[in-house]
Design a protein around this motif. Sequence first.
Motif: not given
Length: 487
Positions: A82-85, A355-356, A361-362, A416-419
Motif C-alpha cells: 500500500l505504501r509504495r503507491v 484519510v481514506m 490500511a487499518l 486508492l484501490c491499488l495494493g
Amino acid sequence: MGDLEQGIQLATENETGTGHVGRWSEGFHDPWVPKHRTAEKAKVVSSKTKPTRPDESVEVSGIWPSSFSKEYCCIYRVPNRLRRVNPEAYTPQMLLLGPLQHSKKAKALELSKNDLRYLDYMNMELHKKKYLNAIANKYGEKIVDDLSSIIKTNEKFIRESYAESTEWIKSQEFVEMILLDSVFILAFFIQTATTRKINKKEEILVHEEDILFQKPCFITTILEDLILLENQLPYVLLEELSELFILNLKIRETFRDIILRAFRLEGEVKEGMNFRHFTDLFRRIRVETLCLTKEQMRSVEAKSIKSLHNADKLDSAGVDFAHLDKKNELSLVITFERGILKIPCFLADDNTERVMRNLMALEQCHYPLTAYVCNYIAFLDFLIDTDQDVDLLVKKGVIKNWLGHQASVAEMVNKLCLGLVDFGSHYYEIAERLNQHYESRLNRSIATLRRVYFKDLWTGTATVAAVVILVLTLIGTVASVLQVVQK
C-alpha cells in the motif's frame, strides 16, 4: 476492574477485528528500572537517559514481535504494497507519535539539512517538552508523576498495542516517550477545542503566545497527522490520563467530547460507540452508518465484485444516480431501487486521499473480513473510469470536486484501490443487480429513447408535436383512402 481495563474491553466489543475481546490488566513492574520523576527531568525528559543512536534505531525498529497479541494489537505499520503507491499519504507532516515513529526522531537533525519536514519534527519534539514543563510548573510535580505511574503500570499492554516489536526501546525511554506524546495530545486538544479561558479563574493551559495557535495552518496539519495509522497511541490510555487533566483544569466536558469537537465530529458518534485510536474513530463513524449487528458482521460471507459497468454506461442503460443522506457525508450506505442508485456524497479535497488511505490500511491489517471502507472505495472505483464519469456524478451531487479538474478525481479514486487484498464486498448484491439492469435490452432501449428524444423540455415538446403531426397525417391518409374506395 479498572477504568483502563474496562476501556479496552469495550473497544473490542463494538466490532470484531483480527483479535478477540481483550482486557487491560495490571502491568508488571521492573525493579531495576527507576521510577520516572518530573519537572526537573521534564526539561529534557531525563538528560541521563542514553540517546538512541540513529544507526541503532534503523537496525532494530520495524522488527516483528516475538509474540503477537491478538487481544490488544490495533496499531500497525502500513504494508509496503500500500505504501509504495503513495508514501506521503502515510507520513506525518509535522508530528511524530508513538514507537513506530520513534526512530525518525534520532535522525531528524541529520536529515533536516535536505528535508525541511525533519526540522518540523525537531521543533515539535521541543514543543512537547515545553508543554510538559508548563504542566509541571503550573500544577506541580505530582501530576507528571501520576501520569508517568499510569503509563508505567500499563507499559506491557501499551507495547502490545503495536504490531511491531518495541523491545529495542528501553523501559524508561519508552515511558518518557509515551508521556511526552500523551501530554502533548491532551494539552493540544484541550486548547484547540475549548475556549481560550478554561474558566473565569483559570489561565489558559500552556501559554497565551503558543505558536501552534497563532498559525491556523499548524492546527490543521497536526489534526491531519493525528489520523495517520502509524501515528497512534491507544485511546483508552489517553482517556485514562485525561482524567488528571480534567480534574486539575476543572473542565466540565469529557475528553471524548473535546476530541469530537476538535475533529468536527459532533453529532456523528452514537452513544456507546467505542474505538481503539483516532484512525479507528474515523472508520467506526462510517461503519456505524450501515447499522449492522455483530451477527451480521460475523456471519455474512461476502463475494468479490468481478465486474461492474462505469457510471456513464449505467446511465446509458437508464440507471439514475442520486445523493443519499445529504445530512451525513460519512455514510457508507448504498442502495439501488427502481432504477435509482443512491450513493453518499464523496468529498474530493486535498486531504481525502490521506484519510481514506489510512482507514483502508487499518482495515487491511485489522478488519480484513469487514473492510467496509475498502468496499465503498472499490465500488466507486468501478463507477469511475474517465472524466465523463466524474462529470456525471458531480452533476448528480454524488461527488463534490474540490480538486479542480475532473481528471484529478478519477486518478485519485482509481489509485486508492491499488495494493488492496480483496476478501469480498458488502455491495456484491447491488453490483449484480446493476449488471442485470444493464444487460436488459428493454432498459437500454427506453434509456436511449429518453436520452435522445426527451433529454430536455424543448426536445420532448418537439418529439410529442412530431408524433401528433405524424398520427394526424396518418389518420388523414387513411380517411382519404377510405373515401376513394367508397366512391
